[in-house]
Motif scaffolding. Structure first.
Motif, PDB file in Angstrom:
ATOM      1  N   VAL A  91       0.837  -1.202   0.000  1.00  0.00           N
ATOM      2  CA  VAL A  91       0.000   0.000   0.000  1.00  0.00           C
ATOM      3  C   VAL A  91       0.874   1.255   0.000  1.00  0.00           C
ATOM      4  N   ALA A  92       1.949   1.233   0.769  1.00  0.00           N
ATOM      5  CA  ALA A  92       2.857   2.392   0.819  1.00  0.00           C
ATOM      6  C   ALA A  92       3.497   2.646  -0.544  1.00  0.00           C
ATOM      7  N   LYS A  93       3.896   1.564  -1.218  1.00  0.00           N
ATOM      8  CA  LYS A  93       4.526   1.697  -2.540  1.00  0.00           C
ATOM      9  C   LYS A  93       3.521   2.227  -3.561  1.00  0.00           C
ATOM     10  N   GLU A  94       2.271   1.712  -3.511  1.00  0.00           N
ATOM     11  CA  GLU A  94       1.225   2.210  -4.413  1.00  0.00           C
ATOM     12  C   GLU A  94       0.916   3.673  -4.137  1.00  0.00           C
ATOM     13  N   LYS A  95       0.898   4.036  -2.873  1.00  0.00           N
ATOM     14  CA  LYS A  95       0.644   5.434  -2.496  1.00  0.00           C
ATOM     15  C   LYS A  95       1.776   6.334  -2.984  1.00  0.00           C
ATOM     16  N   GLU A  96       3.005   5.846  -2.854  1.00  0.00           N
ATOM     17  CA  GLU A  96       4.169   6.602  -3.328  1.00  0.00           C
ATOM     18  C   GLU A  96       4.086   6.834  -4.845  1.00  0.00           C
ATOM     19  N   ALA A  97       3.681   5.803  -5.568  1.00  0.00           N
ATOM     20  CA  ALA A  97       3.526   5.931  -7.025  1.00  0.00           C
ATOM     21  C   ALA A  97       2.433   6.943  -7.359  1.00  0.00           C
ATOM     22  N   ALA A  98       1.324   6.885  -6.637  1.00  0.00           N
ATOM     23  CA  ALA A  98       0.221   7.823  -6.889  1.00  0.00           C
ATOM     24  C   ALA A  98       0.632   9.258  -6.571  1.00  0.00           C
ATOM     25  N   GLU A  99       1.375   9.443  -5.497  1.00  0.00           N
ATOM     26  CA  GLU A  99       1.833  10.787  -5.133  1.00  0.00           C
ATOM     27  C   GLU A  99       2.820  11.340  -6.152  1.00  0.00           C
ATOM     28  N   LEU A 100       3.703  10.466  -6.630  1.00  0.00           N
ATOM     29  CA  LEU A 100       4.663  10.899  -7.650  1.00  0.00           C
ATOM     30  C   LEU A 100       3.938  11.259  -8.940  1.00  0.00           C
ATOM     31  N   LYS A 101       2.932  10.469  -9.307  1.00  0.00           N
ATOM     32  CA  LYS A 101       2.137  10.764 -10.499  1.00  0.00           C
ATOM     33  C   LYS A 101       1.448  12.113 -10.350  1.00  0.00           C
ATOM     34  N   LYS A 102       0.897  12.367  -9.183  1.00  0.00           N
ATOM     35  CA  LYS A 102       0.235  13.655  -8.924  1.00  0.00           C
ATOM     36  C   LYS A 102       1.247  14.795  -8.972  1.00  0.00           C
ATOM     37  N   LYS A 103       2.428  14.561  -8.406  1.00  0.00           N
ATOM     38  CA  LYS A 103       3.472  15.593  -8.391  1.00  0.00           C
ATOM     39  C   LYS A 103       3.885  15.980  -9.813  1.00  0.00           C
ATOM     40  N   TYR A 104       4.035  14.976 -10.675  1.00  0.00           N
ATOM     41  CA  TYR A 104       4.468  15.243 -12.040  1.00  0.00           C
ATOM     42  C   TYR A 104       3.324  15.657 -12.967  1.00  0.00           C
ATOM     43  N   PHE A 105       2.209  14.936 -12.878  1.00  0.00           N
ATOM     44  CA  PHE A 105       1.162  15.072 -13.889  1.00  0.00           C
ATOM     45  C   PHE A 105      -0.145  15.661 -13.373  1.00  0.00           C
ATOM     46  N   GLY A 106      -0.211  16.021 -12.106  1.00  0.00           N
ATOM     47  CA  GLY A 106      -1.438  16.573 -11.541  1.00  0.00           C
ATOM     48  C   GLY A 106      -1.746  17.966 -12.068  1.00  0.00           C
ATOM     49  N   PRO A 107      -2.893  18.512 -11.668  1.00  0.00           N
ATOM     50  CA  PRO A 107      -3.315  19.831 -12.161  1.00  0.00           C
ATOM     51  C   PRO A 107      -2.316  20.953 -11.847  1.00  0.00           C
ATOM     52  N   GLU A 108      -1.596  20.839 -10.777  1.00  0.00           N
ATOM     53  CA  GLU A 108      -0.572  21.832 -10.430  1.00  0.00           C
ATOM     54  C   GLU A 108       0.809  21.194 -10.420  1.00  0.00           C
ATOM     55  N   GLY A 109       0.957  20.125 -11.181  1.00  0.00           N
ATOM     56  CA  GLY A 109       2.195  19.357 -11.187  1.00  0.00           C
ATOM     57  C   GLY A 109       3.303  19.983 -12.008  1.00  0.00           C
ATOM     58  N   GLU A 110       4.421  19.291 -12.003  1.00  0.00           N
ATOM     59  CA  GLU A 110       5.625  19.759 -12.690  1.00  0.00           C
ATOM     60  C   GLU A 110       5.402  19.912 -14.199  1.00  0.00           C
ATOM     61  N   LEU A 111       4.669  18.980 -14.798  1.00  0.00           N
ATOM     62  CA  LEU A 111       4.421  19.069 -16.240  1.00  0.00           C
ATOM     63  C   LEU A 111       3.581  20.298 -16.566  1.00  0.00           C
ATOM     64  N   PHE A 112       2.597  20.582 -15.737  1.00  0.00           N
ATOM     65  CA  PHE A 112       1.768  21.774 -15.935  1.00  0.00           C
ATOM     66  C   PHE A 112       2.625  23.034 -15.854  1.00  0.00           C
ATOM     67  N   LYS A 113       3.513  23.097 -14.865  1.00  0.00           N
ATOM     68  CA  LYS A 113       4.383  24.266 -14.693  1.00  0.00           C
ATOM     69  C   LYS A 113       5.348  24.408 -15.870  1.00  0.00           C
ATOM     70  N   LYS A 114       5.882  23.281 -16.316  1.00  0.00           N
ATOM     71  CA  LYS A 114       6.814  23.319 -17.451  1.00  0.00           C
ATOM     72  C   LYS A 114       6.086  23.755 -18.720  1.00  0.00           C
ATOM     73  N   ARG A 115       4.878  23.216 -18.932  1.00  0.00           N
ATOM     74  CA  ARG A 115       4.075  23.602 -20.097  1.00  0.00           C
ATOM     75  C   ARG A 115       3.785  25.102 -20.046  1.00  0.00           C
ATOM     76  N   GLU A 116       3.430  25.578 -18.878  1.00  0.00           N
ATOM     77  CA  GLU A 116       3.126  27.002 -18.699  1.00  0.00           C
ATOM     78  C   GLU A 116       4.349  27.860 -19.040  1.00  0.00           C
ATOM     79  N   SER A 117       5.506  27.463 -18.557  1.00  0.00           N
ATOM     80  CA  SER A 117       6.708  28.273 -18.803  1.00  0.00           C
ATOM     81  C   SER A 117       7.136  28.242 -20.265  1.00  0.00           C
ATOM     82  N   LEU A 118       6.907  27.123 -20.958  1.00  0.00           N
ATOM     83  CA  LEU A 118       7.307  27.023 -22.359  1.00  0.00           C
ATOM     84  C   LEU A 118       6.266  27.610 -23.319  1.00  0.00           C
ATOM     85  N   MET A 119       4.996  27.411 -23.012  1.00  0.00           N
ATOM     86  CA  MET A 119       3.939  27.794 -23.950  1.00  0.00           C
ATOM     87  C   MET A 119       3.403  29.210 -23.748  1.00  0.00           C
TER      88      MET A 119
END
Length: 172
Positions: A91-119
């Motif tokens: 459960v901890a490993k699954e939670k860690e994966a979900a949190e990392l996914k949210k960190k990178y791909f969530g609505p305020e995640g790293e990908l959103f910030k990178k897209r914002e800065s580039l686009m």
């Protein structure tokens, strides 16, 4: 009386013409496809996204699946306490994966910030070009044909996409 009526009709027609509004269309997909900086930024975002997915999220998800498979094969040999510990690990490993996914791909995640800065700079440049054209040509409204599904037909004569590209310095 007839002259007065004719004069009144003429004034009404002239008034209606002066209130006529000018419209134009742009095709943002077409414009963006013809801007090399946008294509480069888009490719960069795709590469970063794939890297984060493969190295982070997929790796953790795979670890969680491996832990689960090992747990299933060992479950009959484990005590209740050991089972609970293994389940918590999974459960901890699954939670860690979900949190990392949210960190990178969530609505305020790293990908959103990178897209914002580039686009954002590219989009601002396009907006300013459209606004300049609108001001100089007297358009009251400019619609994006790519995003407006309500447009059934529009004359190509009112499409100013190539004009926007020219204003941005990209001849087509």
């Amino acid at each position: 009386m007839k002259k007065l009526f004719t004069l009144l009709c003429l004034l009404m027609i002239m008034g209606a013409q002066s209130m006529a509004q000018k419209f134009a269309l742009v095709d943002m997909e077409y414009i963006l496809k013809n801007i090399p900086a946008y294509e480069r930024a888009s490719e960069q975002l795709n590469q970063v996204s794939k890297k984060w997915q493969a190295e982070g999220v997929d790796a953790l998800t795979e670890e969680a699946q491996t832990l689960y498979k090992n747990y299933q094969s060992e479950a009959v040999f484990l005590s209740t306490e050991q089972k609970t510990k293994k389940e918590e690990e999974i459960v901890a490993k699954e939670k860690e994966a979900a949190e990392l996914k949210k960190k990178y791909f969530g609505p305020e995640g790293e990908l959103f910030k990178k897209r914002e800065s580039l686009m954002a700079p590219i989009q601002d440049e396009i907006y300013n070009a459209v606004k300049d054209i609108s001001d100089s040509k007297g358009y009251s409204l400019i619609l994006d044909r790519a995003s407006d599904t309500g447009i059934i037909f529009a004359s190509p004569k009112i499409d100013i996409s190539n004009e926007v590209l020219t204003k941005l310095g990209y001849s087509n």
